[in-house]
Write a protein that holds these residues in place. Structure first.
Motif, mmCIF file in Angstrom:
data_model
loop_
_atom_site.group_PDB
_atom_site.id
_atom_site.type_symbol
_atom_site.label_atom_id
_atom_site.label_comp_id
_atom_site.label_asym_id
_atom_site.label_seq_id
_atom_site.Cartn_x
_atom_site.Cartn_y
_atom_site.Cartn_z
ATOM 1 N N MET A 1 0.838 -1.199 0.000
ATOM 2 C CA MET A 1 0.000 0.000 0.000
ATOM 3 C C MET A 1 0.877 1.255 0.000
ATOM 4 O O MET A 1 0.374 2.362 0.099
ATOM 5 N N ILE A 2 2.172 1.061 -0.139
ATOM 6 C CA ILE A 2 3.089 2.204 -0.133
ATOM 7 C C ILE A 2 3.068 2.866 -1.518
ATOM 8 O O ILE A 2 3.219 2.177 -2.531
ATOM 9 N N ASP B 1 4.163 -9.732 11.707
ATOM 10 C CA ASP B 1 2.831 -9.126 11.545
ATOM 11 C C ASP B 1 1.800 -9.991 12.273
ATOM 12 O O ASP B 1 1.995 -11.205 12.426
ATOM 13 N N PHE C 1 -0.951 -10.425 10.856
ATOM 14 C CA PHE C 1 -1.688 -10.922 9.704
ATOM 15 C C PHE C 1 -3.192 -10.957 9.994
ATOM 16 O O PHE C 1 -3.942 -11.705 9.399
ATOM 17 N N GLY D 1 -4.445 -7.599 10.884
ATOM 18 C CA GLY D 1 -4.704 -6.165 10.891
ATOM 19 C C GLY D 1 -4.171 -5.467 12.128
ATOM 20 O O GLY D 1 -3.471 -6.063 12.954
ATOM 21 N N PRO E 1 -4.003 -3.355 15.709
ATOM 22 C CA PRO E 1 -4.715 -3.306 16.988
ATOM 23 C C PRO E 1 -5.480 -1.979 17.087
ATOM 24 O O PRO E 1 -5.230 -1.067 16.293
ATOM 25 N N GLY F 1 1.744 -12.811 14.852
ATOM 26 C CA GLY F 1 1.324 -12.521 16.223
ATOM 27 C C GLY F 1 1.485 -11.047 16.525
ATOM 28 O O GLY F 1 1.990 -10.281 15.699
ATOM 29 N N PHE G 1 3.129 -7.806 18.095
ATOM 30 C CA PHE G 1 4.542 -7.487 18.303
ATOM 31 C C PHE G 1 4.960 -7.623 19.767
ATOM 32 O O PHE G 1 6.076 -8.055 20.062
ATOM 33 N N ARG H 1 12.822 -2.257 9.117
ATOM 34 C CA ARG H 1 11.778 -1.381 8.562
ATOM 35 C C ARG H 1 10.538 -1.470 9.436
ATOM 36 O O ARG H 1 9.991 -2.558 9.633
ATOM 37 N N ALA I 1 4.341 0.178 11.384
ATOM 38 C CA ALA I 1 3.408 -0.358 12.374
ATOM 39 C C ALA I 1 2.359 0.647 12.814
ATOM 40 O O ALA I 1 1.565 0.375 13.701
ATOM 41 N N GLY J 1 1.528 3.012 5.099
ATOM 42 C CA GLY J 1 2.158 3.028 3.805
ATOM 43 C C GLY J 1 3.290 3.992 3.670
ATOM 44 O O GLY J 1 3.528 4.904 4.320
#
Ligand SMILES: C[S@@+](CC[C@H](N)C(=O)[O-])C[C@H]1O[C@@H](n2cnc3c(N)ncnc32)[C@H](O)[C@@H]1O
Length: 253
Positions: free
Chosen positions: A27-28, A78, A80, A82, A84, A134, A136, A153, A156, A253
């Motif tokens: 999405m960057i 991630d 995976f 979405g 928090p 999971g 972070f 990178r 977050a 992004g």
């Protein structure tokens, strides 16, 4: 002079091709994606692995893998599932963004199953990829790395997500290693986390930017408190086809 211009031209075309190959996995926006690739090039001679925290479909990790080569180790952290929930510290724009579930940039709260990231890394030809699924706060502090990090990178978005990664991973960077902080100019919580992290440890690393992308360079211990090195020499023109106005708010992004 002529050779340098030709080299720059081919490099520009190559970066544009890398973006096109992975654009459905990231999405960057294109200009920022290419700035990330240029920053990654500066880490080419830094030993160690590559870590991205905040992967979504893995397109940016895949771009980094093309630049930094198939034989490094790539660690992709991630949920995976979405993002928090945003908190007060993340600022009103973040709280509003997360409530706007019908907005096109909401993207199901930035959620994507890990299969996309696997596919993107395989397209990039990376030979050693680990996806760490999971939150972070649980995965990052407990992860064992058997080598230093060359490039970290962080993508977050929120305060808690960013600071837990800085606290868990900054000291594992090689001297001269680079930390790219995707959301520094986008989300208040992210910039607060960077400021708090650096100030709590009286760090002297500079907050720098290239092509609108924020980054830090890890100082060697013996250089702490001096002006060395903490900055990168980047003498690269941005591909003009990819520069242009960008809206301030994206799903990160
Ligand atoms: C903006 S997206 C990343 C974009 C991606 N780097 C790209 O190339 O398009 C943010 C990602 O961070 C992840 N994330 C944010 N906070 C997290 C946390 N505390 N634990 C695990 N994942 C988190 C979300 O699941 C989401 O995939």
């Amino acid at each position: 002079m002529f050779r340098a211009a030709i080299h720059k031209h081919w490099r520009r075309i190559r970066f544009q091709q890398i973006y096109r190959r992975f654009r459905s996995y990231t999405m960057i926006p294109p200009a920022a994606f290419i700035s990330n690739l240029i920053l990654a090039e500066r880490a080419r001679h830094v030993p160690g692995c590559v870590v991205e925290c905040g992967v979504w479909r893995g397109g940016m990790s895949a771009g980094l893998a093309v630049i930094l080569g198939p034989d490094r180790r790539y660690y992709l952290f991630d949920s995976f599932e979405g993002l928090p929930p945003a908190k007060q510290i993340d600022g009103p724009a973040a709280l509003k963004w997360q409530q706007s579930i019908e907005a096109p940039e909401y993207r199901d709260n930035c959620s994507a199953p890990p299969e996309y990231a696997k596919e993107a890394m395989s397209l990039a030809g990376a030979n050693h990829v680990e996806l760490i699924k999971g939150w972070f706060a649980e995965t990052v502090p407990n992860h064992f790395f058997d080598e230093p990090i060359a490039l970290l990178r962080l993508d977050a978005d929120w305060y808690d997500s960013t600071i837990v990664c800085l606290e868990g991973l900054f000291d594992r960077l090689s001297p001269g290693g680079i930390v790219i902080i995707d959301d520094y100019y986008t989300w208040t919580g992210c910039s607060r986390a960077v400021h708090d992290f650096l100030s709590h440890r009286s760090a002297t690393e500079r907050i720098d930017a290239f092509g609108g992308v924020c980054y830090l360079v890890k100082q060697a211990a013996e250089n702490a408190g001096t002006n060395e090195p903490g900055r990168l020499e980047i003498v690269t023109a941005m591909p003009s086809a990819l520069t242009g106005p960008q809206g301030p708010i994206r799903c990160s992004g």
